[in-house]
Design a protein around this motif. Structure first.
Motif, short mmCIF file in Angstrom:
data_model
loop_
_atom_site.label_atom_id
_atom_site.label_comp_id
_atom_site.label_asym_id
_atom_site.label_seq_id
_atom_site.Cartn_x
_atom_site.Cartn_y
_atom_site.Cartn_z
N ALA A 198 -23.47 26.51 -19.61
CA ALA A 198 -22.17 27.07 -20.01
C ALA A 198 -22.15 28.57 -19.80
O ALA A 198 -21.22 29.12 -19.19
N VAL A 199 -23.17 29.26 -20.30
CA VAL A 199 -23.23 30.71 -20.15
C VAL A 199 -24.69 31.17 -20.20
O VAL A 199 -25.48 30.65 -20.99
N VAL A 200 -25.03 32.11 -19.36
CA VAL A 200 -26.34 32.75 -19.40
C VAL A 200 -26.12 34.21 -19.77
O VAL A 200 -25.39 34.94 -19.09
N LEU A 201 -26.74 34.63 -20.87
CA LEU A 201 -26.59 35.98 -21.38
C LEU A 201 -27.73 36.85 -20.85
O LEU A 201 -28.90 36.52 -21.05
N HIS A 202 -27.40 37.93 -20.18
CA HIS A 202 -28.40 38.85 -19.64
C HIS A 202 -28.32 40.16 -20.42
O HIS A 202 -27.37 40.95 -20.26
#
Length: 408
Positions: A198-202
């Protein structure tokens, strides 16, 4: 002790992936005939921290084994998924299912969260991600997608991101950037696997939620299906897992599994250390897998290695295990397993390492140790190098797990 995230910079939350094999497997395809089988597998868990230094492995685990079952499924829910002591995802649901219908033979995995939030930096509402891998009419294919009910960045609504295009990168002030709807698929000589996140947080700047330089994948799904084969290779390996009563205290660390082998290549999964708060410390560790499916022979091998372990007052030296299985085209099957432990000590006292299958050692007031714990079936073998039942904590710690088998 707070969970720590180390230099290898990967954390996963709300994971549903289709590469898993349970520690015991019922092999339902016992015939030595050359009839074709399809391999399917799946697992799901609420939180997983995978990094050089981790607080624990997967928690709230649900999975079905690498199987030929066309109706295999599992599901799990958790109220909150945390990373670095912060609630990242709320009301997480994960499931994975196999099927054989008009769509073909395949596996589909889903993960949802009512709320994904990093303070006022990022707020994702009604997140859902799914991926499917299919074999139909001689062809392999996959699909994957993520949608949101609402997206807010820095408190600003961004309706254009409710149905993001694949691998869409967005800057987030105060964090770094995110990648929405990360999807992909990989075909091998034996089958296909697909993934969707869904989402990859960097986190590229210092913030209060995620250590700088760390990446966090939220709601990650994976699905895998093999081509039809005369024999399917299966197995798994992990360094450690811990349970308190029936609850998962720490999931399977440095975990690897297969439903189709590795095309003869050795794949290594390493971790610098594992800290299981109030239970154990596991030193540098890694697992390996190597397997192939061929016309003449199919074979697979898994290994597990850990430099040393502390569980309460127990200090344990290097632990290793391995399991292998093979089958030839004329139906011959072979299984093998090994395990070893370098030393066992409590304070200044050293205890002997037992060598026989399922041998035990009781250390009064400390723990019961089971060595070389083996489960063997006609086409499958599993070994745990050491199982520790800690009396004072009502905790079971499994160390050095390897398993291998063939179906078909």
């Amino acid at each position: 002790m707070r969970p720590r995230i180390g230099y290898k910079k990967l954390a996963a939350v709300g994971v549903a992936a289709a590469v898993g094999v349970a520690s015991t497997i019922a092999l339902t395809s016992g015939s030595a005939s050359a009839s074709s089988v399809f391999g399917r597998s799946g697992y799901a868990f609420a939180t997983d921290v995978q990094a050089g230094v981790v607080g624990s492995g997967p928690t709230t685990v649900a999975q079905f084994s690498c199987t030929t079952n066309t109706n295999a499924s599992d599901r799990n829910d958790t109220a909150t998924a945390n990373v670095n002591n912060h609630a990242i995802a709320q009301t997480v649901t994960t499931d994975t299912k196999s099927f054989n219908d008009a769509r073909g033979n395949g596996v589909t995995s889903n993960a949802t969260a009512a709320d994904i939030r990093l303070g006022n930096l990022l707020h994702l509402v009604g997140a859902k991600t799914t991926t499917t891998s299919v074999y139909k009419n001689g062809q392999l294919s996959y699909s994957g997608n993520t949608t949101f009910a609402a997206v807010r960045i820095g408190g600003v609504n961004v309706p254009s991101l409710l149905k993001p295009s694949p691998n869409f990168k967005v800057a987030v002030p105060g964090l770094g950037y995110i990648v929405l709807n990360r999807v992909g698929g990989v075909k091998t000589g034996s089958g296909i696997y697909s993934y969707s996140q869904a989402v990859v947080l960097h986190a590229t700047v210092k913030n209060r939620y995620i250590p700088e330089g760390v990446d966090v994948a939220v709601l990650k799904t994976r699905a895998e299906i093999t081509k039809p084969a005369t024999a399917m290779v299966i197995g798994d390996a992990y360094v450690s897992t811990a349970h308190v009563d029936k609850l998962v205290k720490s999931g399977k660390t440095a975990y690897q599994a297969t439903c189709q082998g590795t095309e003869g290549k050795t794949v290594r999964n390493a971790t610098a250390e594992v800290v299981i708060p109030k239970v154990a410390y596991v030193g540098a560790a890694f697992t390996t897998k190597n397997g192939y499916m061929g016309a003449e022979k199919s074979a697979v091998n898994f290994t597990s290695h850990v430099a040393g372990v502390r569980v309460g007052k127990l200090q344990i030296g290097a632990i290793e295990s391995s399991a292998s299985a093979w089958k030839t085209k004329n139906g011959k099957v072979g299984l093998n397993h090994t395990s070893s432990i370098a030393s066992i000590r409590v304070g200044n006292k050293t205890y002997p390492v037992q060598t026989g299958p399922n041998a035990t050692l009781d250390i009064p007031g400390i723990a019961k140790l089971t060595f070389n714990q083996v489960v063997r079936q006609s086409r499958y073998v599993s070994v745990n190098a050491l199982v520790i039942d800690v009396y004072s904590l009502n905790t079971k710690v499994v160390l050095g797990h390897s398993a291998a088998g063939v179906i078909g």
